[in-house]
Scaffold this motif. Sequence first.
Motif, PDB file in Angstrom:
ATOM      1  N   ALA A  93       0.010  -9.618  30.298  1.00  0.00           N
ATOM      2  CA  ALA A  93      -0.617 -10.259  31.458  1.00  0.00           C
ATOM      3  C   ALA A  93      -0.981  -9.177  32.469  1.00  0.00           C
ATOM      4  CB  ALA A  93       0.331 -11.263  32.097  1.00  0.00           C
ATOM      5  N   TRP A  96      -0.042 -12.014  37.659  1.00  0.00           N
ATOM      6  CA  TRP A  96       0.633 -13.316  37.629  1.00  0.00           C
ATOM      7  C   TRP A  96       1.051 -13.695  39.037  1.00  0.00           C
ATOM      8  CZ3 TRP A  96       3.049  -8.779  37.163  1.00  0.00           C
ATOM      9  CH2 TRP A  96       4.301  -8.613  37.753  1.00  0.00           C
ATOM     10  N   THR A 106       1.469 -18.775  37.171  1.00  0.00           N
ATOM     11  CA  THR A 106       0.101 -18.624  36.663  1.00  0.00           C
ATOM     12  C   THR A 106      -0.128 -17.179  36.223  1.00  0.00           C
ATOM     13  OG1 THR A 106      -0.722 -20.400  38.087  1.00  0.00           O
ATOM     14  CG2 THR A 106      -2.344 -18.846  37.208  1.00  0.00           C
ATOM     15  N   THR A 108      -2.785 -14.249  34.159  1.00  0.00           N
ATOM     16  CA  THR A 108      -4.091 -13.836  33.651  1.00  0.00           C
ATOM     17  C   THR A 108      -3.856 -12.771  32.590  1.00  0.00           C
ATOM     18  OG1 THR A 108      -5.170 -14.258  35.776  1.00  0.00           O
ATOM     19  CG2 THR A 108      -6.329 -12.831  34.209  1.00  0.00           C
ATOM     20  N   SER A 123      -4.980 -17.781  25.997  1.00  0.00           N
ATOM     21  CA  SER A 123      -4.085 -18.711  26.675  1.00  0.00           C
ATOM     22  C   SER A 123      -3.554 -19.756  25.702  1.00  0.00           C
ATOM     23  CB  SER A 123      -4.829 -19.408  27.816  1.00  0.00           C
ATOM     24  OG  SER A 123      -5.278 -18.493  28.778  1.00  0.00           O
ATOM     25  N   SER A 159      -8.206 -16.825  29.231  1.00  0.00           N
ATOM     26  CA  SER A 159      -7.314 -15.783  29.737  1.00  0.00           C
ATOM     27  C   SER A 159      -6.431 -16.227  30.896  1.00  0.00           C
ATOM     28  CB  SER A 159      -8.131 -14.554  30.165  1.00  0.00           C
ATOM     29  OG  SER A 159      -9.029 -14.895  31.208  1.00  0.00           O
ATOM     30  N   THR A 160      -6.535 -17.471  31.337  1.00  0.00           N
ATOM     31  CA  THR A 160      -5.755 -17.932  32.483  1.00  0.00           C
ATOM     32  C   THR A 160      -5.009 -19.210  32.129  1.00  0.00           C
ATOM     33  OG1 THR A 160      -7.496 -17.057  33.931  1.00  0.00           O
ATOM     34  CG2 THR A 160      -5.840 -18.484  34.936  1.00  0.00           C
TER      35      THR A 160
END
Length: 535
Positions: A93, A96, A106, A108, A123, A159-160
């Motif tokens: 990641a 975050w 959350t 990315t 994801s 990606s999220t």
Amino acid sequence: MTHSRPRHARRIAASLTAGLAVVALAGCSGGAETSSAPAADLAQDIVFALKEDPTCLDPQQTSVTTSLIVGRQLADSLLDQNPDTGEIVPWLASEWEASDDLTSYTFTLREGVTFSDGTALTSEVVAANFDAIVALGASASLANGYLAGYEGTAIADDSTFTVTFSAPNVQFQQGATTMSLGILSAETVAASAEDRCQAVVGSGPFVLESYVPNDAVGLVGREGYDWASQLREHEGEAHLDSISFPIIAEPSVRTGGLESGEYDVIQDVPYVDESRFGTDEYRLYAKANPGIPNSLVLNTTRGPLADEAVRQAISAALDREQINVLTGSLSGSAPTSVLTSSTPGFTDLGDVLAFDADRSEELLEGDGWSLGEDGIYEKDGEPLTVTVTAFYAQDVLEAAQMQLREAGIDLQLKMVSSGDFFGAVASGDYDALGAALTRTDPDALRTLLSTESAARWGIVDDAELEALLQEQAQTADADARQKLVDDIQQIVAERAYVIPTLETVQLHGSRAGVEGITFDSAARLHLYDTRVVSD
């Protein structure tokens, strides 16, 4: 789809904010670590002798150190943690964010990451990993501990994504740095638990080439790997082309093989041999495990261990400083709490755990036990006998056995395989377990003791303790959580639910021509920077 290219060994080619601070005790003797480049004229291949069969290579399912030595090379994690400072940094990641109440996180994902089967990290794959961990249940007990209260993973785009929990989950952020929450390919997490133990596909710097149980594991470097954590020493592919992990159970064979040059690295140098390899010809790698020290983890629902006075007498009869001496450990230390001194939130309870033979005697005799002719206490015609089930640290248990025998307590040792150990855990058929639990968070005590934990080893019925264990896991304020963790340690030590014996130290050795072996924050090995240099 994979293909190979010539080099010293075959590589597999692929298709195209901080948590609680960690006080990590790490050291390297036998010469300081350097940053020498890999020797161009030497094959970048090593033989690393393991002490036992890994049994299961899936890092999401196992808690056995040997398995995790292999698994860390195959799987990357969303985040990484600096073992010296406790700082949590990006890995898979790139960024975050946690919600204020710690019920959602959350992330990315960084771009361009692929698994060794050529599929992309997305994801959806991360969500499939977390969903699969929950579905594994007790087979992934440590991983499930990090996902306590997991409600699901909402996917915003490739990606999220956002991971949500039903209540504040303090330990998840640090858990995301561990192998237990390491990210595996979609095909791997869709496989059965049994199949996953034998074949794992990750995004790591090495690829599993072979695994023959009770014989050897073979890894090869992955071509095109280029997403190491910023905590590593270099970028790009691993220096090593291959790692062979022969399984060598006998310690003297491992140490003899290191001396003869048959092995480049060995797992678990016996403490008694520490000084033997503390010369310029070798390197020793030592790091104290965070979490629960080597301990007697008790089942308080049966036999004499249901009696608090008996448990307290056993604890008082142990001279932990002497155990450290008897086991020959130069790197280890006597535990002074039910958490190791390298664990965040550690509270020194040396007074509670002090050796006091007189108190042990007073507790037992005040509880109606009388010394029999054989020197063992008895009550109502039954001897004070407790059986401990374990699969490692026999020397520590033998030292404890000797001390308890002098105090009139008969400790019987039941040394079993790792499979039989976890079988006993699953059935609850034991008096006590000889074990440690590595976690870089005081939530290790909830994992070990909570009635709601899938990894519960200590069988305890204590409503006050249970409430505290759950509350600390959901408390975001660091000071308030520390107060709860202090209270938990005090209760566990005073009521002797966990009886520490020795702080566990990972101690491995290599010849001087091997460099770049490093520990992560949980005292597991990274071999990404490892290289062969001129002696």
